[in-house]
Motif scaffolding. Structure first.
Motif, mmCIF file in Angstrom:
data_model
loop_
_atom_site.group_PDB
_atom_site.id
_atom_site.type_symbol
_atom_site.label_atom_id
_atom_site.label_comp_id
_atom_site.label_asym_id
_atom_site.label_seq_id
_atom_site.Cartn_x
_atom_site.Cartn_y
_atom_site.Cartn_z
ATOM 1 N N THR A 153 0.838 -0.940 -0.091
ATOM 2 C CA THR A 153 -0.151 0.000 0.044
ATOM 3 C C THR A 153 0.862 1.217 -0.005
ATOM 4 O OG1 THR A 153 -1.884 -1.035 1.212
ATOM 5 C CG2 THR A 153 -1.811 1.265 1.434
ATOM 6 N N VAL A 154 1.741 1.258 1.065
ATOM 7 C CA VAL A 154 2.527 2.471 0.938
ATOM 8 C C VAL A 154 3.503 2.592 -0.458
ATOM 9 C CG1 VAL A 154 4.735 3.316 2.041
ATOM 10 C CG2 VAL A 154 3.101 2.293 3.571
ATOM 11 N N LYS A 155 3.904 1.413 -0.840
ATOM 12 C CA LYS A 155 4.683 1.627 -2.345
ATOM 13 C C LYS A 155 3.935 2.176 -3.292
ATOM 14 C CE LYS A 155 7.547 -0.791 -5.545
ATOM 15 N NZ LYS A 155 7.093 -0.108 -6.745
ATOM 16 N N ALA A 156 2.462 1.499 -3.609
ATOM 17 C CA ALA A 156 1.582 2.172 -4.388
ATOM 18 C C ALA A 156 1.428 3.699 -4.163
ATOM 19 C CB ALA A 156 0.365 1.292 -4.341
ATOM 20 N N LEU A 157 1.079 4.201 -3.037
ATOM 21 C CA LEU A 157 0.808 5.336 -2.981
ATOM 22 C C LEU A 157 1.991 6.251 -3.046
ATOM 23 C CD1 LEU A 157 -0.849 5.314 0.899
ATOM 24 C CD2 LEU A 157 -1.890 6.065 -1.297
ATOM 25 N N VAL A 158 3.046 5.972 -2.665
ATOM 26 C CA VAL A 158 4.479 6.835 -3.095
ATOM 27 C C VAL A 158 4.720 6.696 -4.633
ATOM 28 C CG1 VAL A 158 7.004 6.654 -2.830
ATOM 29 C CG2 VAL A 158 5.444 6.634 -0.842
ATOM 30 N N ASP A 159 4.488 5.713 -5.391
ATOM 31 C CA ASP A 159 4.918 5.600 -6.679
ATOM 32 C C ASP A 159 3.808 6.266 -7.607
ATOM 33 O OD1 ASP A 159 6.907 3.667 -6.411
ATOM 34 O OD2 ASP A 159 5.644 2.076 -7.051
ATOM 35 N N ARG A 160 2.791 6.227 -7.020
ATOM 36 C CA ARG A 160 1.470 7.233 -7.850
ATOM 37 C C ARG A 160 1.867 8.334 -7.668
ATOM 38 N NH1 ARG A 160 -2.310 5.765 -11.734
ATOM 39 N NH2 ARG A 160 -3.587 7.439 -11.556
ATOM 40 N N GLY A 161 2.171 8.921 -6.341
ATOM 41 C CA GLY A 161 2.308 10.187 -5.945
ATOM 42 C C GLY A 161 3.566 10.806 -6.820
ATOM 43 N N GLY A 162 4.726 9.995 -6.602
ATOM 44 C CA GLY A 162 5.745 10.631 -7.569
ATOM 45 C C GLY A 162 5.516 10.867 -9.111
ATOM 46 N N ALA A 163 4.712 9.553 -9.460
ATOM 47 C CA ALA A 163 4.257 9.552 -11.029
ATOM 48 C C ALA A 163 3.425 10.955 -11.467
ATOM 49 C CB ALA A 163 3.691 8.627 -11.407
ATOM 50 N N ALA A 164 2.495 11.390 -10.326
ATOM 51 C CA ALA A 164 1.538 12.372 -10.526
ATOM 52 C C ALA A 164 2.617 13.805 -10.449
ATOM 53 C CB ALA A 164 0.636 12.445 -9.660
ATOM 54 N N GLY A 165 3.495 13.811 -9.626
ATOM 55 C CA GLY A 165 4.428 14.921 -9.337
ATOM 56 C C GLY A 165 5.134 15.153 -10.714
ATOM 57 N N VAL A 166 5.919 14.146 -11.219
ATOM 58 C CA VAL A 166 6.449 14.193 -12.413
ATOM 59 C C VAL A 166 5.836 14.689 -13.548
ATOM 60 C CG1 VAL A 166 7.612 12.954 -14.292
ATOM 61 C CG2 VAL A 166 8.315 12.496 -12.066
ATOM 62 N N ARG A 167 4.305 14.225 -13.695
ATOM 63 C CA ARG A 167 3.607 14.872 -14.603
ATOM 64 C C ARG A 167 3.311 16.384 -14.517
ATOM 65 N NH1 ARG A 167 -2.251 12.349 -15.704
ATOM 66 N NH2 ARG A 167 -2.485 12.909 -13.564
ATOM 67 N N LYS A 168 3.056 16.766 -13.174
ATOM 68 C CA LYS A 168 2.729 18.006 -12.992
ATOM 69 C C LYS A 168 3.670 18.896 -13.253
ATOM 70 C CE LYS A 168 0.789 20.962 -9.233
ATOM 71 N NZ LYS A 168 0.349 20.856 -7.886
ATOM 72 N N ILE A 169 5.047 18.537 -13.027
ATOM 73 C CA ILE A 169 6.457 19.335 -13.570
ATOM 74 C C ILE A 169 6.872 19.315 -14.794
ATOM 75 C CG2 ILE A 169 8.824 19.102 -12.841
ATOM 76 C CD1 ILE A 169 8.458 18.291 -10.241
ATOM 77 N N THR A 170 6.557 18.203 -15.391
ATOM 78 C CA THR A 170 7.070 17.906 -16.811
ATOM 79 C C THR A 170 5.859 18.026 -17.840
ATOM 80 O OG1 THR A 170 6.927 15.466 -16.879
ATOM 81 C CG2 THR A 170 8.973 16.646 -16.091
ATOM 82 N N GLY A 171 4.657 17.463 -17.263
ATOM 83 C CA GLY A 171 3.626 17.746 -18.351
ATOM 84 C C GLY A 171 3.147 16.245 -19.052
ATOM 85 N N THR A 172 4.303 15.260 -18.445
ATOM 86 C CA THR A 172 3.782 13.849 -19.224
ATOM 87 C C THR A 172 4.204 12.988 -18.099
ATOM 88 O OG1 THR A 172 6.498 13.721 -19.784
ATOM 89 C CG2 THR A 172 4.800 14.550 -21.421
ATOM 90 N N TRP A 173 3.486 11.864 -18.151
ATOM 91 C CA TRP A 173 3.519 10.750 -17.366
ATOM 92 C C TRP A 173 4.564 10.040 -17.492
ATOM 93 C CZ3 TRP A 173 0.065 10.340 -13.483
ATOM 94 C CH2 TRP A 173 0.097 9.185 -12.566
#
Length: 90
Positions: free
Chosen positions: A68-88
């Motif tokens: 659960t923690v890994k999924a939350l962190v992975d998903r949050g990290g990917a969403a953060g990258v998309r927010k910064i770069t515009g791509t997933w």
């Protein structure tokens, strides 16, 4: 940023997030185990003083918390990258 370059750039971020997730999950497991079992130490699989049921329950709880923690962190990290770069990230 190209897909290949983005993937390479995300690897160190993903690694750091994974290390952090492991530390958080380990802490959470210890705290949940204390509450659930009333014991400060979770059993090890080779602890001969603990029964099968306790060993399996601890392993299942630990696995669920880590996943659960890994999924939350992975998903949050990917969403953060998309927010910064515009791509997933891939």
């Amino acid at each position: 940023m190209s897909g290949k370059l983005q993937k390479v750039a995300y690897k160190p971020v993903g690694l750091l997030l994974g290390i952090g997730a492991g530390a958080v999950a380990g802490f959470l497991f210890k705290e949940v185990w204390k509450l659930a079992a009333g014991d400060d130490d979770a059993p090890n699989a080779t602890d001969e003083d603990r029964g099968w049921g306790e060993i399996i329950a601890a392993a299942a709880l630990q696995g669920a918390i880590f996943a659960t923690v890994k999924a939350l962190v992975d998903r949050g990290g990917a969403a953060g990258v998309r927010k910064i770069t515009g791509t997933w990230p891939d």
